[in-house]
Design a protein around this motif. Sequence first.
Motif, mmCIF file in Angstrom:
data_model
loop_
_atom_site.group_PDB
_atom_site.id
_atom_site.type_symbol
_atom_site.label_atom_id
_atom_site.label_comp_id
_atom_site.label_asym_id
_atom_site.label_seq_id
_atom_site.Cartn_x
_atom_site.Cartn_y
_atom_site.Cartn_z
ATOM 1 N N TYR A 193 -10.470 0.564 3.116
ATOM 2 C CA TYR A 193 -9.584 -0.518 3.545
ATOM 3 C C TYR A 193 -8.617 -0.026 4.617
ATOM 4 O O TYR A 193 -7.554 -0.603 4.812
ATOM 5 C CB TYR A 193 -8.806 -1.067 2.342
ATOM 6 C CG TYR A 193 -9.710 -1.628 1.263
ATOM 7 C CD1 TYR A 193 -9.999 -2.991 1.205
ATOM 8 C CD2 TYR A 193 -10.292 -0.790 0.304
ATOM 9 C CE1 TYR A 193 -10.835 -3.506 0.224
ATOM 10 C CE2 TYR A 193 -11.134 -1.303 -0.674
ATOM 11 C CZ TYR A 193 -11.397 -2.647 -0.710
ATOM 12 O OH TYR A 193 -12.241 -3.169 -1.673
ATOM 13 N N CYS A 194 -8.999 1.040 5.291
ATOM 14 C CA CYS A 194 -8.116 1.676 6.269
ATOM 15 C C CYS A 194 -8.509 1.297 7.692
ATOM 16 O O CYS A 194 -9.671 1.417 8.082
ATOM 17 C CB CYS A 194 -8.159 3.197 6.102
ATOM 18 S SG CYS A 194 -7.136 4.064 7.299
ATOM 19 N N THR A 195 -7.523 0.878 8.464
ATOM 20 C CA THR A 195 -7.761 0.450 9.838
ATOM 21 C C THR A 195 -8.195 1.605 10.726
ATOM 22 O O THR A 195 -9.194 1.508 11.444
ATOM 23 C CB THR A 195 -6.486 -0.189 10.420
ATOM 24 O OG1 THR A 195 -6.062 -1.266 9.575
ATOM 25 C CG2 THR A 195 -6.735 -0.718 11.828
ATOM 26 N N THR A 199 -6.727 -6.004 -3.162
ATOM 27 C CA THR A 199 -7.470 -7.109 -2.557
ATOM 28 C C THR A 199 -7.881 -8.127 -3.612
ATOM 29 O O THR A 199 -7.695 -9.342 -3.428
ATOM 30 C CB THR A 199 -8.722 -6.580 -1.832
ATOM 31 O OG1 THR A 199 -8.325 -5.642 -0.834
ATOM 32 C CG2 THR A 199 -9.489 -7.716 -1.181
ATOM 33 N N LEU A 222 0.289 -4.617 3.831
ATOM 34 C CA LEU A 222 -1.009 -3.969 3.708
ATOM 35 C C LEU A 222 -1.618 -3.701 5.075
ATOM 36 O O LEU A 222 -1.221 -4.310 6.072
ATOM 37 C CB LEU A 222 -1.952 -4.829 2.862
ATOM 38 C CG LEU A 222 -2.464 -6.173 3.393
ATOM 39 C CD1 LEU A 222 -3.490 -6.765 2.441
ATOM 40 C CD2 LEU A 222 -1.369 -7.189 3.636
ATOM 41 N N ASN A 260 -7.221 -4.158 5.352
ATOM 42 C CA ASN A 260 -7.162 -4.748 4.013
ATOM 43 C C ASN A 260 -7.085 -6.272 4.123
ATOM 44 O O ASN A 260 -7.745 -7.025 3.392
ATOM 45 C CB ASN A 260 -5.937 -4.202 3.285
ATOM 46 C CG ASN A 260 -6.040 -4.264 1.776
ATOM 47 O OD1 ASN A 260 -5.310 -3.568 1.081
ATOM 48 N ND2 ASN A 260 -6.913 -5.099 1.237
ATOM 49 N N ASP A 261 -6.279 -6.740 5.080
ATOM 50 C CA ASP A 261 -6.133 -8.178 5.311
ATOM 51 C C ASP A 261 -7.441 -8.801 5.789
ATOM 52 O O ASP A 261 -7.662 -10.007 5.625
ATOM 53 C CB ASP A 261 -5.019 -8.421 6.327
ATOM 54 C CG ASP A 261 -4.588 -9.873 6.398
ATOM 55 O OD1 ASP A 261 -4.680 -10.584 5.366
ATOM 56 O OD2 ASP A 261 -4.136 -10.314 7.481
ATOM 57 N N LEU A 280 -6.679 0.002 -3.231
ATOM 58 C CA LEU A 280 -6.635 -1.180 -2.364
ATOM 59 C C LEU A 280 -7.730 -2.188 -2.683
ATOM 60 O O LEU A 280 -7.610 -3.360 -2.317
ATOM 61 C CB LEU A 280 -6.697 -0.764 -0.898
ATOM 62 C CG LEU A 280 -5.489 0.035 -0.414
ATOM 63 C CD1 LEU A 280 -5.444 0.088 1.105
ATOM 64 C CD2 LEU A 280 -4.181 -0.526 -0.953
ATOM 65 N N LYS A 281 -8.783 -1.768 -3.364
ATOM 66 C CA LYS A 281 -9.744 -2.753 -3.841
ATOM 67 C C LYS A 281 -9.090 -3.649 -4.880
ATOM 68 O O LYS A 281 -9.252 -4.883 -4.860
ATOM 69 C CB LYS A 281 -10.983 -2.094 -4.433
ATOM 70 C CG LYS A 281 -12.017 -3.120 -4.919
ATOM 71 C CD LYS A 281 -13.205 -2.467 -5.573
ATOM 72 C CE LYS A 281 -14.274 -3.509 -5.904
ATOM 73 N NZ LYS A 281 -13.751 -4.624 -6.723
ATOM 74 N N HIS A 302 0.727 0.030 -4.571
ATOM 75 C CA HIS A 302 -0.691 0.107 -4.939
ATOM 76 C C HIS A 302 -1.338 1.347 -4.334
ATOM 77 O O HIS A 302 -1.180 1.634 -3.149
ATOM 78 C CB HIS A 302 -1.440 -1.138 -4.451
ATOM 79 C CG HIS A 302 -1.520 -2.234 -5.466
ATOM 80 N ND1 HIS A 302 -2.617 -2.455 -6.250
ATOM 81 C CD2 HIS A 302 -0.624 -3.173 -5.819
ATOM 82 C CE1 HIS A 302 -2.397 -3.490 -7.053
ATOM 83 N NE2 HIS A 302 -1.198 -3.947 -6.797
ATOM 84 N N ASP A 350 0.851 -1.189 0.000
ATOM 85 C CA ASP A 350 0.000 0.000 0.000
ATOM 86 C C ASP A 350 0.886 1.238 0.000
ATOM 87 O O ASP A 350 1.717 1.421 0.889
ATOM 88 C CB ASP A 350 -0.889 -0.049 1.245
ATOM 89 C CG ASP A 350 -1.716 1.211 1.452
ATOM 90 O OD1 ASP A 350 -1.732 2.084 0.567
ATOM 91 O OD2 ASP A 350 -2.345 1.323 2.530
ATOM 92 N N ASN A 391 -9.693 5.507 2.933
ATOM 93 C CA ASN A 391 -10.392 4.641 1.985
ATOM 94 C C ASN A 391 -11.127 3.563 2.780
ATOM 95 O O ASN A 391 -11.038 3.531 4.020
ATOM 96 C CB ASN A 391 -9.425 4.016 0.956
ATOM 97 C CG ASN A 391 -8.262 3.290 1.613
ATOM 98 O OD1 ASN A 391 -8.450 2.437 2.480
ATOM 99 N ND2 ASN A 391 -7.038 3.623 1.195
#
Length: 242
Positions: free
Chosen positions: A111-113, A40, A53, A57-58, A36-37, A33, A7, A109
């Motif tokens: 996919y962000c923690t 994935t 990542l 995302n994981d 992140l979609k 990348h 990422d 986004n």
Amino acid sequence: MLSFAHDINLNFPAFDPSWSDFFRTNQCRERAHFDLKRLTDDLLAGTFTAAYLPAANDYFLRNDSSYQGIASALTGKGAKTMSSLLVVSQTSPITSLDELKGKRLGRINGYCTTSYFAAAIFLQRHGHSIKDFFAEIRDVGAWQKQIDAVVAGTVDATMVSADTWASLPENATTTRVLGKVDQLPTPVVIVRKDAPASFVDDLKQHLLSEPRNEDELFSGFIDYEEVTDARFFSEAALAFAA
């Protein structure tokens, strides 16, 4: 050919001499990348041998038995976990979570923690669902850009890494903290289980010997924190099911 994806927002030191040598020696293709979609989807399709990542995302790969975690990042301060703060502008009339209902959330986004999954978890803990709490969820850019968007009035609130918020003194005077989520997992490195053992061993050795830089948001690695990730996956699943 072996391949390693990462990422772009995590600032992996791919161009440092030690990593350039690693990729060249192992004949491994490196790719940063932004989307992140797509990352994935590529990982689910088996496109990459390994990846660095966000734990969020994981999360979308948690049921894919093709991968295993080998390392977790440390924060620049050397911590194994992160905190995320819910902030609004200091000039905002909003003083409570309930007053944020129907407002606009800024995130990096989906996919962000810290900026999205933390928001979903925070809302679930307080009896709300992220599916219908906000009128709009907008991608505003990474880290300080989240705070800047709140101050500019582009969005009403954001959840941002506590380390990012603390990195500039003015953030404490231009924003107000309404809430916090602790013990969030740091980014992870995963590899395909069918990857050559020599590559996996070499990759892990390089990760664990990576020198730390306190000025970076993430810097250095430790052995994979499986328990922390599993707890996060479980709570995230609950939050998104609500």
